[in-house]
Motif scaffolding. Structure first.
Motif, PDB file in Angstrom:
ATOM      1  N   LEU A  50       6.285  -4.392  -1.752  1.00 52.37           N
ATOM      2  CA  LEU A  50       5.097  -4.638  -0.934  1.00 52.37           C
ATOM      3  C   LEU A  50       5.062  -3.721   0.282  1.00 52.37           C
ATOM      4  O   LEU A  50       3.991  -3.298   0.722  1.00 52.37           O
ATOM      5  CB  LEU A  50       5.054  -6.105  -0.502  1.00 52.37           C
ATOM      6  CG  LEU A  50       4.701  -7.123  -1.597  1.00 52.37           C
ATOM      7  CD1 LEU A  50       4.780  -8.544  -1.049  1.00 52.37           C
ATOM      8  CD2 LEU A  50       3.307  -6.844  -2.153  1.00 52.37           C
ATOM      9  N   VAL A  51       6.231  -3.413   0.823  1.00 50.50           N
ATOM     10  CA  VAL A  51       6.284  -2.486   1.957  1.00 50.50           C
ATOM     11  C   VAL A  51       5.826  -1.102   1.515  1.00 50.50           C
ATOM     12  O   VAL A  51       5.062  -0.428   2.212  1.00 50.50           O
ATOM     13  CB  VAL A  51       7.704  -2.429   2.542  1.00 50.50           C
ATOM     14  CG1 VAL A  51       7.820  -1.303   3.568  1.00 50.50           C
ATOM     15  CG2 VAL A  51       8.068  -3.761   3.186  1.00 50.50           C
ATOM     16  N   SER A  52       6.292  -0.665   0.351  1.00 53.24           N
ATOM     17  CA  SER A  52       5.885   0.637  -0.173  1.00 53.24           C
ATOM     18  C   SER A  52       4.379   0.711  -0.367  1.00 53.24           C
ATOM     19  O   SER A  52       3.730   1.704  -0.022  1.00 53.24           O
ATOM     20  CB  SER A  52       6.604   0.911  -1.492  1.00 53.24           C
ATOM     21  OG  SER A  52       6.164   2.116  -2.065  1.00 53.24           O
ATOM     22  N   ASP A  53       3.807  -0.354  -0.923  1.00 52.91           N
ATOM     23  CA  ASP A  53       2.356  -0.396  -1.130  1.00 52.91           C
ATOM     24  C   ASP A  53       1.616  -0.343   0.202  1.00 52.91           C
ATOM     25  O   ASP A  53       0.607   0.363   0.333  1.00 52.91           O
ATOM     26  CB  ASP A  53       1.993  -1.673  -1.887  1.00 52.91           C
ATOM     27  CG  ASP A  53       0.492  -1.834  -2.062  1.00 52.91           C
ATOM     28  OD1 ASP A  53      -0.108  -1.032  -2.802  1.00 52.91           O
ATOM     29  OD2 ASP A  53      -0.082  -2.746  -1.435  1.00 52.91           O
ATOM     30  N   PHE A  54       2.121  -1.068   1.186  1.00 53.26           N
ATOM     31  CA  PHE A  54       1.516  -1.083   2.521  1.00 53.26           C
ATOM     32  C   PHE A  54       1.514   0.319   3.136  1.00 53.26           C
ATOM     33  O   PHE A  54       0.484   0.799   3.636  1.00 53.26           O
ATOM     34  CB  PHE A  54       2.291  -2.053   3.412  1.00 53.26           C
ATOM     35  CG  PHE A  54       1.999  -1.940   4.885  1.00 53.26           C
ATOM     36  CD1 PHE A  54       0.769  -2.331   5.406  1.00 53.26           C
ATOM     37  CD2 PHE A  54       2.957  -1.431   5.759  1.00 53.26           C
ATOM     38  CE1 PHE A  54       0.504  -2.219   6.769  1.00 53.26           C
ATOM     39  CE2 PHE A  54       2.701  -1.327   7.115  1.00 53.26           C
ATOM     40  CZ  PHE A  54       1.474  -1.720   7.625  1.00 53.26           C
ATOM     41  N   LEU A  55       2.655   0.996   3.090  1.00 51.20           N
ATOM     42  CA  LEU A  55       2.752   2.327   3.701  1.00 51.20           C
ATOM     43  C   LEU A  55       1.889   3.341   2.968  1.00 51.20           C
ATOM     44  O   LEU A  55       1.258   4.199   3.593  1.00 51.20           O
ATOM     45  CB  LEU A  55       4.218   2.780   3.706  1.00 51.20           C
ATOM     46  CG  LEU A  55       5.180   1.950   4.555  1.00 51.20           C
ATOM     47  CD1 LEU A  55       6.605   2.463   4.405  1.00 51.20           C
ATOM     48  CD2 LEU A  55       4.758   1.955   6.011  1.00 51.20           C
ATOM     49  N   THR A  56       1.853   3.243   1.652  1.00 48.82           N
ATOM     50  CA  THR A  56       1.037   4.166   0.864  1.00 48.82           C
ATOM     51  C   THR A  56      -0.433   4.039   1.243  1.00 48.82           C
ATOM     52  O   THR A  56      -1.134   5.039   1.443  1.00 48.82           O
ATOM     53  CB  THR A  56       1.213   3.895  -0.643  1.00 48.82           C
ATOM     54  OG1 THR A  56       2.584   4.075  -1.003  1.00 48.82           O
ATOM     55  CG2 THR A  56       0.357   4.855  -1.467  1.00 48.82           C
ATOM     56  N   ARG A  57      -0.923   2.809   1.359  1.00 51.89           N
ATOM     57  CA  ARG A  57      -2.329   2.603   1.712  1.00 51.89           C
ATOM     58  C   ARG A  57      -2.630   3.044   3.143  1.00 51.89           C
ATOM     59  O   ARG A  57      -3.690   3.582   3.415  1.00 51.89           O
ATOM     60  CB  ARG A  57      -2.710   1.130   1.512  1.00 51.89           C
ATOM     61  CG  ARG A  57      -2.843   0.739   0.050  1.00 51.89           C
ATOM     62  CD  ARG A  57      -3.337  -0.680  -0.130  1.00 51.89           C
ATOM     63  NE  ARG A  57      -2.321  -1.679   0.214  1.00 51.89           N
ATOM     64  CZ  ARG A  57      -2.273  -2.332   1.354  1.00 51.89           C
ATOM     65  NH1 ARG A  57      -3.184  -2.112   2.307  1.00 51.89           N
ATOM     66  NH2 ARG A  57      -1.314  -3.216   1.594  1.00 51.89           N
ATOM     67  N   GLN A  58      -1.691   2.790   4.055  1.00 52.85           N
ATOM     68  CA  GLN A  58      -1.901   3.206   5.439  1.00 52.85           C
ATOM     69  C   GLN A  58      -1.996   4.717   5.553  1.00 52.85           C
ATOM     70  O   GLN A  58      -2.835   5.249   6.275  1.00 52.85           O
ATOM     71  CB  GLN A  58      -0.755   2.701   6.320  1.00 52.85           C
ATOM     72  CG  GLN A  58      -0.647   1.194   6.435  1.00 52.85           C
ATOM     73  CD  GLN A  58      -1.902   0.565   7.004  1.00 52.85           C
ATOM     74  OE1 GLN A  58      -2.379   0.959   8.058  1.00 52.85           O
ATOM     75  NE2 GLN A  58      -2.440  -0.422   6.304  1.00 52.85           N
ATOM     76  N   LEU A  59      -1.140   5.414   4.824  1.00 60.62           N
ATOM     77  CA  LEU A  59      -1.138   6.869   4.889  1.00 60.62           C
ATOM     78  C   LEU A  59      -2.339   7.463   4.170  1.00 60.62           C
ATOM     79  O   LEU A  59      -2.979   8.397   4.665  1.00 60.62           O
ATOM     80  CB  LEU A  59       0.159   7.397   4.275  1.00 60.62           C
ATOM     81  CG  LEU A  59       0.516   8.866   4.543  1.00 60.62           C
ATOM     82  CD1 LEU A  59       0.541   9.160   6.033  1.00 60.62           C
ATOM     83  CD2 LEU A  59       1.861   9.196   3.923  1.00 60.62           C
ATOM     84  N   ALA A  60      -2.662   6.910   3.006  1.00 64.09           N
ATOM     85  CA  ALA A  60      -3.806   7.420   2.248  1.00 64.09           C
ATOM     86  C   ALA A  60      -5.111   7.200   3.005  1.00 64.09           C
ATOM     87  O   ALA A  60      -6.012   8.031   2.962  1.00 64.09           O
ATOM     88  CB  ALA A  60      -3.866   6.746   0.874  1.00 64.09           C
ATOM     89  N   GLY A  61      -5.209   6.071   3.705  1.00 65.44           N
ATOM     90  CA  GLY A  61      -6.408   5.776   4.477  1.00 65.44           C
ATOM     91  C   GLY A  61      -6.398   6.382   5.859  1.00 65.44           C
ATOM     92  O   GLY A  61      -7.330   6.172   6.634  1.00 65.44           O
ATOM     93  N   ARG A  62      -5.334   7.142   6.166  1.00 67.83           N
ATOM     94  CA  ARG A  62      -5.182   7.840   7.444  1.00 67.83           C
ATOM     95  C   ARG A  62      -5.225   6.847   8.613  1.00 67.83           C
ATOM     96  O   ARG A  62      -5.643   7.187   9.713  1.00 67.83           O
ATOM     97  CB  ARG A  62      -6.235   8.936   7.616  1.00 67.83           C
ATOM     98  CG  ARG A  62      -6.241   9.951   6.514  1.00 67.83           C
ATOM     99  CD  ARG A  62      -7.211  11.090   6.806  1.00 67.83           C
ATOM    100  NE  ARG A  62      -6.710  11.931   7.881  1.00 67.83           N
ATOM    101  CZ  ARG A  62      -5.865  12.950   7.715  1.00 67.83           C
ATOM    102  NH1 ARG A  62      -5.400  13.216   6.527  1.00 67.83           N
ATOM    103  NH2 ARG A  62      -5.485  13.683   8.737  1.00 67.83           N
ATOM    104  N   ARG A  63      -4.753   5.610   8.381  1.00 65.03           N
ATOM    105  CA  ARG A  63      -4.658   4.642   9.473  1.00 65.03           C
ATOM    106  C   ARG A  63      -3.407   4.890  10.311  1.00 65.03           C
ATOM    107  O   ARG A  63      -3.360   4.563  11.483  1.00 65.03           O
ATOM    108  CB  ARG A  63      -4.630   3.218   8.903  1.00 65.03           C
ATOM    109  CG  ARG A  63      -5.882   2.821   8.136  1.00 65.03           C
ATOM    110  CD  ARG A  63      -5.829   1.345   7.749  1.00 65.03           C
ATOM    111  NE  ARG A  63      -6.944   0.967   6.908  1.00 65.03           N
ATOM    112  CZ  ARG A  63      -6.895   0.981   5.578  1.00 65.03           C
ATOM    113  NH1 ARG A  63      -5.801   1.357   4.962  1.00 65.03           N
ATOM    114  NH2 ARG A  63      -7.953   0.619   4.868  1.00 65.03           N
TER     115      ARG A  63
END
Length: 342
Positions: A50-63
């Protein structure tokens, strides 16, 4: 006013050497290596998916920037391993309690500095809030978790004399390749002239810097875009570099690493260390100190505080106000000359 303040800082110098895709790539990099693993620590830890998924989405969304994702990942991994060693936690984030988080913070406050604890709490709050929004948990146990207050220390910076010494030493690097020397001059002038963050510098692409107006388009923290002046010296240095390197295509990296490809922040840090040694300046000065120097010197030369805020890309004026302490000496001088009873 801001442009005039830039021009007072540094005049053009005669150099001896003439001359959404990124988001997808970053997200792919995170998928390949979700969290930076520390030597000697397990790579398979509870709750990592879940942490990996969280970081991937944050980076992809440029948050979050890549370095922020790295810090968050390390913090969340540290918490997960702490939970595992204190009761055999199986990685089920829905089983966390406010007591778990409170005990973790109390223990960390005894072993880590305040900034480290602050970063770990920030990571936990952000991750758990995101998990709640996505339905992974019904309530977040971090709701009442308070961020430790950080001491407001005065920023270190280069004086105007030190900055000139650094630029002279960088320009006189006889042993380096002319194109590399020209690139290094462009890096230093952009960092100082524009008050850029290293990540912003490395992210400059072809077409982002208008050499006619001296304005550069930057992608700052939180994917906030801004356009700022960089000064005549920086424009001259970039022109000299591009004369040797060739103009980059629109969207391609403007500053290249030694082996080609986009320049990375670590390469900038190492380059600055070499130039500081040549100039005989303190080795603990970092690229960010040039950003501090830009803000300090702008204010000392009469720039408006709110314009400096826009230059640096600060969300809050209070962040920029920390630089005003460096204008106290000038204020005292003006007061002494102007006040009838001074």
């Amino acid at each position: 006013d801001l442009v005039r303040s830039h021009r007072r800082l540094r005049r053009p110098r005669r150099h001896r050497h003439h001359g959404a895709c990124r988001a997808r790539q970053a997200a792919a990099a995170v998928k390949r290596r979700p969290v930076q693993q520390d030597d000697g620590e397990p790579t398979d830890w509870p709750g990592s998916a879940l942490v990996s998924d969280f970081l991937t989405r944050q980076l992809a969304g440029r948050r979050l920037a890549a370095l922020s994702c790295l810090t968050y990942g390390r913090s969340l991994k540290g918490f997960a391993l702490w939970m595992k060693s204190n009761g055999g936690w199986d990685g089920d984030w829905s089983k966390l309690t406010a007591r778990n988080l409170r005990d973790f913070v109390i223990e960390r406050q005894g072993t880590h500095n305040r900034r480290s604890v602050h970063n770990q709490v920030s990571a936990l709050r952000a991750f758990l809030a995101d998990l709640r929004e996505r339905g992974g948990i019904t309530t977040t146990p971090a709701a009442g978790l308070v961020l430790p207050k950080l001491p407001r220390s005065l920023p270190k910076f280069l004086t105007e004399a030190q900055t000139d010494t650094l630029m002279d030493a960088a320009e006189d690097s006889e042993k380096d390749d002319p194109q590399e020397v020209a690139r290094d001059m462009a890096i230093l002038e952009l960092l100082y002239g524009g008050g850029l963050r290293v990540s912003e510098l490395c992210g400059i692409n072809g077409g982002d810097l208008d050499l006619g107006s001296g304005l550069v388009k930057l992608m700052g923290k939180g994917s906030k875009e801004r356009v700022v002046p960089v000064g005549d010296s920086a424009v001259k240095a970039v022109k000299d570099y591009l004369t040797l390197r060739g103009a980059p295509a629109r969207g391609a990296p403007m500053l290249l690493a030694a082996r080609g490809g986009r320049l990375n922040p670590r390469a900038v840090q190492l380059m600055l260390k070499r130039k500081l040694a040549l100039a005989g300046l303190p080795a603990d000065l970092t690229p960010h100190k040039l950003r501090h120097a830009c803000a300090t010197h702008l204010l000392s030369n009469g720039a408006d505080l709110r314009l400096v805020q826009e230059q640096l890309g600060h969300a809050s004026l209070s962040t920029t106000q920390i630089y005003t302490h460096l204008s106290v000496a000038k204020l005292r001088e003006v007061h002494r000359k102007s006040h009838p009873r001074a």
